[in-house]
Motif scaffolding. Sequence first.
Motif, PDB file in Angstrom:
ATOM      1  N   TRP A  44      14.588   0.912  26.524  1.00  0.00           N
ATOM      2  CA  TRP A  44      13.513   0.094  25.963  1.00  0.00           C
ATOM      3  C   TRP A  44      13.384  -1.182  26.789  1.00  0.00           C
ATOM      4  O   TRP A  44      14.344  -1.924  26.987  1.00  0.00           O
ATOM      5  N   THR A  45      12.173  -1.446  27.249  1.00  0.00           N
ATOM      6  CA  THR A  45      11.898  -2.607  28.086  1.00  0.00           C
ATOM      7  C   THR A  45      11.004  -3.585  27.341  1.00  0.00           C
ATOM      8  O   THR A  45       9.931  -3.203  26.860  1.00  0.00           O
ATOM      9  N   ALA A  46      11.441  -4.833  27.252  1.00  0.00           N
ATOM     10  CA  ALA A  46      10.647  -5.886  26.631  1.00  0.00           C
ATOM     11  C   ALA A  46      10.231  -6.884  27.701  1.00  0.00           C
ATOM     12  O   ALA A  46      11.077  -7.557  28.291  1.00  0.00           O
ATOM     13  N   GLU A  47       8.947  -6.940  27.968  1.00  0.00           N
ATOM     14  CA  GLU A  47       8.405  -7.908  28.917  1.00  0.00           C
ATOM     15  C   GLU A  47       7.958  -9.141  28.138  1.00  0.00           C
ATOM     16  O   GLU A  47       7.073  -9.054  27.279  1.00  0.00           O
ATOM     17  N   ILE A  48       8.560 -10.279  28.443  1.00  0.00           N
ATOM     18  CA  ILE A  48       8.324 -11.517  27.701  1.00  0.00           C
ATOM     19  C   ILE A  48       7.582 -12.478  28.616  1.00  0.00           C
ATOM     20  O   ILE A  48       8.117 -12.928  29.626  1.00  0.00           O
ATOM     21  N   VAL A  49       6.336 -12.795  28.240  1.00  0.00           N
ATOM     22  CA  VAL A  49       5.498 -13.673  29.058  1.00  0.00           C
ATOM     23  C   VAL A  49       5.204 -14.939  28.275  1.00  0.00           C
ATOM     24  O   VAL A  49       4.654 -14.889  27.168  1.00  0.00           O
ATOM     25  N   ALA A  50       5.603 -16.077  28.845  1.00  0.00           N
ATOM     26  CA  ALA A  50       5.336 -17.386  28.247  1.00  0.00           C
ATOM     27  C   ALA A  50       4.762 -18.289  29.328  1.00  0.00           C
ATOM     28  O   ALA A  50       5.489 -18.740  30.218  1.00  0.00           O
ATOM     29  N   GLY A  51       3.475 -18.518  29.287  1.00  0.00           N
ATOM     30  CA  GLY A  51       2.838 -19.309  30.334  1.00  0.00           C
ATOM     31  C   GLY A  51       2.905 -18.612  31.679  1.00  0.00           C
ATOM     32  O   GLY A  51       2.507 -17.454  31.809  1.00  0.00           O
ATOM     33  N   ASP A  52       3.466 -19.304  32.677  1.00  0.00           N
ATOM     34  CA  ASP A  52       3.577 -18.721  34.009  1.00  0.00           C
ATOM     35  C   ASP A  52       4.898 -17.983  34.218  1.00  0.00           C
ATOM     36  O   ASP A  52       5.146 -17.453  35.312  1.00  0.00           O
ATOM     37  N   SER A  53       5.727 -17.960  33.213  1.00  0.00           N
ATOM     38  CA  SER A  53       7.043 -17.334  33.355  1.00  0.00           C
ATOM     39  C   SER A  53       7.041 -15.930  32.756  1.00  0.00           C
ATOM     40  O   SER A  53       6.357 -15.653  31.767  1.00  0.00           O
ATOM     41  N   ARG A  54       7.825 -15.084  33.386  1.00  0.00           N
ATOM     42  CA  ARG A  54       7.897 -13.686  32.952  1.00  0.00           C
ATOM     43  C   ARG A  54       9.327 -13.206  33.063  1.00  0.00           C
ATOM     44  O   ARG A  54       9.965 -13.356  34.109  1.00  0.00           O
ATOM     45  N   ALA A  55       9.856 -12.657  31.971  1.00  0.00           N
ATOM     46  CA  ALA A  55      11.202 -12.094  31.978  1.00  0.00           C
ATOM     47  C   ALA A  55      11.145 -10.674  31.451  1.00  0.00           C
ATOM     48  O   ALA A  55      10.315 -10.345  30.595  1.00  0.00           O
ATOM     49  N   ILE A  56      11.991  -9.823  31.996  1.00  0.00           N
ATOM     50  CA  ILE A  56      12.039  -8.429  31.561  1.00  0.00           C
ATOM     51  C   ILE A  56      13.444  -8.123  31.066  1.00  0.00           C
ATOM     52  O   ILE A  56      14.416  -8.236  31.821  1.00  0.00           O
ATOM     53  N   ALA A  57      13.560  -7.744  29.816  1.00  0.00           N
ATOM     54  CA  ALA A  57      14.848  -7.356  29.240  1.00  0.00           C
ATOM     55  C   ALA A  57      14.882  -5.850  29.067  1.00  0.00           C
ATOM     56  O   ALA A  57      13.978  -5.261  28.480  1.00  0.00           O
ATOM     57  N   ILE A  58      15.906  -5.230  29.631  1.00  0.00           N
ATOM     58  CA  ILE A  58      16.054  -3.771  29.534  1.00  0.00           C
ATOM     59  C   ILE A  58      17.204  -3.470  28.584  1.00  0.00           C
ATOM     60  O   ILE A  58      18.337  -3.884  28.802  1.00  0.00           O
ATOM     61  N   PHE A  59      16.898  -2.743  27.538  1.00  0.00           N
ATOM     62  CA  PHE A  59      17.886  -2.400  26.524  1.00  0.00           C
ATOM     63  C   PHE A  59      18.123  -0.897  26.556  1.00  0.00           C
ATOM     64  O   PHE A  59      17.183  -0.103  26.476  1.00  0.00           O
ATOM     65  N   GLU A  60      19.372  -0.486  26.688  1.00  0.00           N
ATOM     66  CA  GLU A  60      19.712   0.935  26.750  1.00  0.00           C
ATOM     67  C   GLU A  60      20.655   1.291  25.610  1.00  0.00           C
ATOM     68  O   GLU A  60      21.555   0.516  25.266  1.00  0.00           O
ATOM     69  N   MET A  61      20.450   2.477  25.041  1.00  0.00           N
ATOM     70  CA  MET A  61      21.341   2.964  23.986  1.00  0.00           C
ATOM     71  C   MET A  61      21.324   4.482  23.979  1.00  0.00           C
ATOM     72  O   MET A  61      20.312   5.105  24.308  1.00  0.00           O
TER      73      MET A  61
END
Length: 400
Positions: free
Chosen positions: A105-122
Amino acid sequence: MLKQVCRWIVVGIFILPAAPYLASQSQDLATAAAQLAANITQRSMPGAVTVTLNNRSALRDEDVSVVRAELLRQLQARGWRARRADEVGTSITVSLAENFRDYVWTAEIVAGDSRAIAIFEMPKPKQQVSIANERVTLSRTLLLSSEDVLLDVAMLEGKIAEGAHLVALTPISIQLYRFQSSQWHLVQNQPLGREPRSSRDLRGRLLVLQASMLDAYLPGLHCTGVVTQTISFNCSQSDDPWPVGADRGLLAFYATNRNYFNGVMSGANAQNRNVEPFYSAAVLSDRVVYSGVDGKIRAVSAAQSPSLLSAKWGPSMASVQSNCLPDLVLGSAVGDFQHADSITAFDVSNSEFNAVSQPMLFSGPVLNMTTSPDRQQATAVIESFFGGYEAYLLTARCAF
């Protein structure tokens, strides 16, 4: 500090291993969604947010609904709130994918000009362990997702099929949809022509008569119409009682300036008996179950005096049938209209109702449930925590 980190890291990829208890295949998807919500909150300050979920895995629609509902509920519990259309905030896009062994499961978090991608595996979980006395499996199908306030929906033909029709009631109009190419398409949005009376929490009810005839009830309004390829109807001021079940056999007077029925009953099945004020009711073959304004659940039958039940349900309920249990009550969870909700199937045994299904989770409160004319299914209207309204078709199948 968080703002500084967000400015420095344009794209950050974080591989988040599942917690030990999630590594076990016995853990369910709801638990995984809760963990994902916690990981998202670790990466971004809670605030105004919009959430989009895409399923690119083999998860069933029912499973995806569980993930979505629990994810939104857990985000809300951690301080996130729905973002208004004109408000600056965070956007989260969750993609559900999988490989041979794991869900990814990938959560792309966008706040303004910043972007982070969290990858969750189970690891992929095993089938959910049955609760005691679990005999029924509830399933849902999303019918509509709308920014308009939905009060009630009704399927004219009682099924999802090419060319079938669906009617939706809003505070200002009745909408007609036609099912084409695997989607419901809006055909007509016909204004009511009159405003319903002011009410604490506006409610409404649709009743399908003979597949093409339609009644609509709102506080102080009664609309009657006919559906062919289009819909035509007329609304007039009225304090007539509303139907309680799937037909006009049992009617109840709505307290127009409130959000409940006052307990005065009429109709052929009323048995000249009034009840305590109530929010909703489930009409069974031998009794009617009421969700009282006082938080108590009561059952009324023709042969017995009203009886208090020990069941703890919320304000919304409806009745359905399955091929193994003729009388089921679908009850929402105890709570108010400010939190996420669930629906559970209950069966009567020795004058008491016991849960016979797993709770079906939703991302917001259950505002309304309506039994279909054939009693084989029900519709539910949900107010999503992240804005908008959703209408679902609910069915109960035997789990054995």
